[in-house]
Design a protein around this motif. Structure first.
Motif, mmCIF file in Angstrom:
data_model
loop_
_atom_site.group_PDB
_atom_site.id
_atom_site.type_symbol
_atom_site.label_atom_id
_atom_site.label_comp_id
_atom_site.label_asym_id
_atom_site.label_seq_id
_atom_site.Cartn_x
_atom_site.Cartn_y
_atom_site.Cartn_z
ATOM 1 N N GLU B 83 0.840 -1.218 0.000
ATOM 2 C CA GLU B 83 0.000 0.000 0.000
ATOM 3 C C GLU B 83 0.866 1.255 0.000
ATOM 4 O O GLU B 83 0.560 2.224 -0.696
ATOM 5 N N ALA B 84 1.942 1.216 0.781
ATOM 6 C CA ALA B 84 2.822 2.387 0.856
ATOM 7 C C ALA B 84 3.447 2.685 -0.508
ATOM 8 O O ALA B 84 3.633 3.847 -0.882
ATOM 9 N N LEU B 85 3.764 1.644 -1.269
ATOM 10 C CA LEU B 85 4.330 1.851 -2.611
ATOM 11 C C LEU B 85 3.296 2.485 -3.535
ATOM 12 O O LEU B 85 3.598 3.409 -4.282
ATOM 13 N N PHE B 86 2.070 1.964 -3.466
ATOM 14 C CA PHE B 86 1.030 2.486 -4.353
ATOM 15 C C PHE B 86 0.522 3.865 -3.913
ATOM 16 O O PHE B 86 -0.248 4.489 -4.626
ATOM 17 N N LEU B 87 0.960 4.303 -2.730
ATOM 18 C CA LEU B 87 0.611 5.662 -2.276
ATOM 19 C C LEU B 87 1.457 6.730 -2.965
ATOM 20 O O LEU B 87 1.137 7.914 -2.913
ATOM 21 N N PRO B 92 0.974 3.359 -11.142
ATOM 22 C CA PRO B 92 1.207 2.067 -10.475
ATOM 23 C C PRO B 92 2.050 1.100 -11.306
ATOM 24 O O PRO B 92 2.835 0.318 -10.755
ATOM 25 N N TYR B 242 -5.565 -3.764 -10.855
ATOM 26 C CA TYR B 242 -5.328 -2.637 -9.935
ATOM 27 C C TYR B 242 -6.657 -1.952 -9.571
ATOM 28 O O TYR B 242 -6.927 -1.668 -8.408
ATOM 29 N N LYS B 243 -7.477 -1.743 -10.594
ATOM 30 C CA LYS B 243 -8.775 -1.087 -10.369
ATOM 31 C C LYS B 243 -9.669 -1.945 -9.458
ATOM 32 O O LYS B 243 -10.238 -1.457 -8.485
ATOM 33 N N ARG B 246 -8.353 -2.082 -5.850
ATOM 34 C CA ARG B 246 -8.655 -0.843 -5.118
ATOM 35 C C ARG B 246 -10.135 -0.811 -4.733
ATOM 36 O O ARG B 246 -10.483 -0.352 -3.653
ATOM 37 N N GLN B 247 -10.986 -1.320 -5.613
ATOM 38 C CA GLN B 247 -12.409 -1.351 -5.284
ATOM 39 C C GLN B 247 -12.659 -2.251 -4.072
ATOM 40 O O GLN B 247 -13.481 -1.947 -3.218
ATOM 41 N N LYS B 248 -11.917 -3.368 -4.026
ATOM 42 C CA LYS B 248 -12.063 -4.290 -2.879
ATOM 43 C C LYS B 248 -11.353 -3.756 -1.639
ATOM 44 O O LYS B 248 -11.524 -4.292 -0.553
ATOM 45 N N GLY B 249 -10.489 -2.751 -1.825
ATOM 46 C CA GLY B 249 -9.720 -2.217 -0.712
ATOM 47 C C GLY B 249 -8.647 -3.175 -0.251
ATOM 48 O O GLY B 249 -8.314 -3.232 0.933
ATOM 49 N N LEU B 251 -5.340 -3.632 -1.735
ATOM 50 C CA LEU B 251 -4.021 -3.451 -2.353
ATOM 51 C C LEU B 251 -2.901 -4.020 -1.470
ATOM 52 O O LEU B 251 -1.886 -4.482 -1.970
ATOM 53 N N TYR B 254 -2.783 -9.928 1.616
ATOM 54 C CA TYR B 254 -2.259 -11.101 0.906
ATOM 55 C C TYR B 254 -2.914 -12.373 1.425
ATOM 56 O O TYR B 254 -3.554 -12.360 2.455
#
Lengths: 219, 254
Positions: B83-87, B92, B242-243, B246-249, B251, B254
């Motif tokens: 998540e921190a990377l995708f922030l 992406p 990715y989309k 993100r919709q599922k929350g 990211l 695992y």
């Protein structure tokens, strides 16, 4: 307007497991203001912050950060935000505090002398200078939390989203961090949303306050 | 450049803490080549080792691209840093691609070791033009990266169980002529093998490395078309994953 949230709905899961977390949240925060968000566990506070940080997308509604449509242009919107969250697991355990912060700063385009200056400043403010070369895995929970704050602030974003920023931090440091956040909001023109369960911290931070309960935001 | 340097500096710092792992990877190359060298001696085929050496090197290159994105995504999810990377305010896909570059440098080191060992320890006569060799590997790398990105997309979304990786990896080993020429396959399988771009690419690479043949323009056209197709598939599948994630929350989970 720094943050504008209009009629945002978000649910997780599907079928019988579906849980509606946010039910039509509206929120407008002007630049240079502090907003304290409270509410019981599971009320959707972290989800709201993650929506603002563009890590999660809503089913319905609109979100803009600094005038940027965060749903249409999430990458651009991220330039305006710094998120303080999950200090325990969102760093590389085998890298030092400085290596971790430098990595995230470089990813955001902050490098060289500017990175050094900002990191020095944050080390002083957060009182973590002596932990610069300590591996993250060897840092205490309090130091990890301070590093999460440093990571969010290293890019000098106009909007700071903080999910329990002073969790695990000693009382003296808590007061210093609250004061620093207040200072950068009042004199630096930043916008800051702080999620907290700590009533004393909420009072110390001042500003507007919102209470999130069962997916509805009340002010 | 900031993004690349960030990942390179991070990967160097991480690798420094796992020095033993690097040594093991290098020793693995020596072991693998030794095993096939002695198999070649056993089956009394003088040309088997040069044949299989190119196959093994190509296979390592293929497996790298097939796995690097999915392994990186899974590792970041496991570490809790995804998540921190995708922030970060980067596309992406740029984040995922830059994350592979540090490991890519290690791959180049491994390939150089393959060539050096084959030439100086196992006595393979190499007579090739470096330019042709690099060009074929570059086009193949793009083609394989596209497939790897599809695999990474599945891991990003589904977290575990990647049928693309399993299927492509399995069919590559059997049908592309890594360990044996495709001429020994039954006719039906040989027909499929000859359609696969990896079979042609490996054959071209053998020609370049062992016989000093220049790469044919026709081969480049075909490989480039495959590369364009796999990259498009990789891009579309990654953006979709990715989309949806993100919709599922999810990211970072695992």
């Amino acid at each position: 307007m720094s943050i504008c949230v209009v009629d945002v709905h978000k649910s997780f899961g599907s079928g019988s497991d579906r849980k509606e977390v946010l039910r039509g949240v509206d929120l407008k925060i002007n630049s240079g203001s502090m907003y304290v968000l409270t509410g019981p566990n599971g009320s959707g506070k972290t989800t709201l912050l993650k929506l603002l940080a563009t890590l999660v997308v809503p089913e319905r509604g609109a979100i803009s950060i600094n005038g940027c449509d965060a749903l249409k242009h999430p990458v651009k919107a991220r330039r305006f935000t710094g998120l303080v969250y999950d200090a325990e697991r969102s760093f590389y355990q085998m890298l030092t505090a400085e290596e971790n912060i430098s990595f995230y700063a470089r990813m955001a385009g902050v490098d060289g002398a500017l990175l050094g200056e900002r990191f020095d400043l944050l080390c002083n403010v957060l009182n973590i200078s002596s932990f610069r070369d300590t591996k993250f895995g060897h840092c205490s929970s309090g130091v990890r939390q301070k590093l999460a704050i440093a990571r969010a602030l290293i890019t000098d974003p106009p909007v700071i989203l903080s999910d329990e920023p002073t969790r695990s931090i000693d009382e003296a440091s808590k007061a210093e961090i609250c004061n620093y956040l207040k200072t950068i909001v009042s004199s630096g023109g930043k916008t800051c949303i702080v999620v907290t369960h700590d009533r004393a911290e909420a009072l110390a931070l001042g500003g507007r306050a919102g209470f999130l309960e069962e997916g509805k935001l009340k002010e | 450049m900031n993004l690349l340097s960030a990942f390179l500096l991070r990967d160097i710092a991480i690798e420094k803490t796992y020095r033993f792992q690097l040594a093991v990877r290098l020793i693995d190359v020596i072991f693998q080549l030794s095993v096939f060298y002695f198999i070649g001696t056993l089956v009394s085929m003088r040309d088997y080792f040069p044949f299989v050496f190119v196959g093994l090197m190509f296979s390592r290159f293929f497996q790298f691209w097939l796995n690097v994105f999915s392994q990186n995504i899974r590792q970041e999810q496991f570490w809790g840093t995804a998540e921190a990377l995708f922030l970060s305010p980067r596309h992406p896909l740029a984040v995922v691609a830059a994350g592979a570059m540090g490991k890519f440098l290690f791959l180049i080191g491994e390939l150089a070791l393959f060539l050096a060992l084959a030439r100086y320890v196992f006595g393979v006569r190499l007579s090739f033009s470096p330019l042709g060799f690099i060009m074929v590997l570059a086009v193949c790398g793009i083609m394989f990266a596209g497939i790897g990105l599809v695999s990474g997309s599945i891991i990003l979304y589904a977290k575990r169980g990647d049928p693309v990786n399993w299927f492509v990896s399995g069919s590559f080993d059997i049908l592309s002529g890594v360990y044996f020429p495709v001429t020994v396959l039954p006719p039906a399988m040989a027909r499929i093998a000859n359609i696969l771009p990896t079979t042609g690419a490996l054959s071209t690479l053998r020609g370049i490395l062992l016989e000093g043949n220049p790469p044919q323009l026709h081969d480049f056209y075909i490989l480039s078309l495959w590369a364009a197709a796999t990259c498009a598939a990789g891009y579309i599948s990654f953006m979709l994953a990715y989309k949806k994630t993100r919709q599922k929350g999810e990211l970072g989970t695992y």
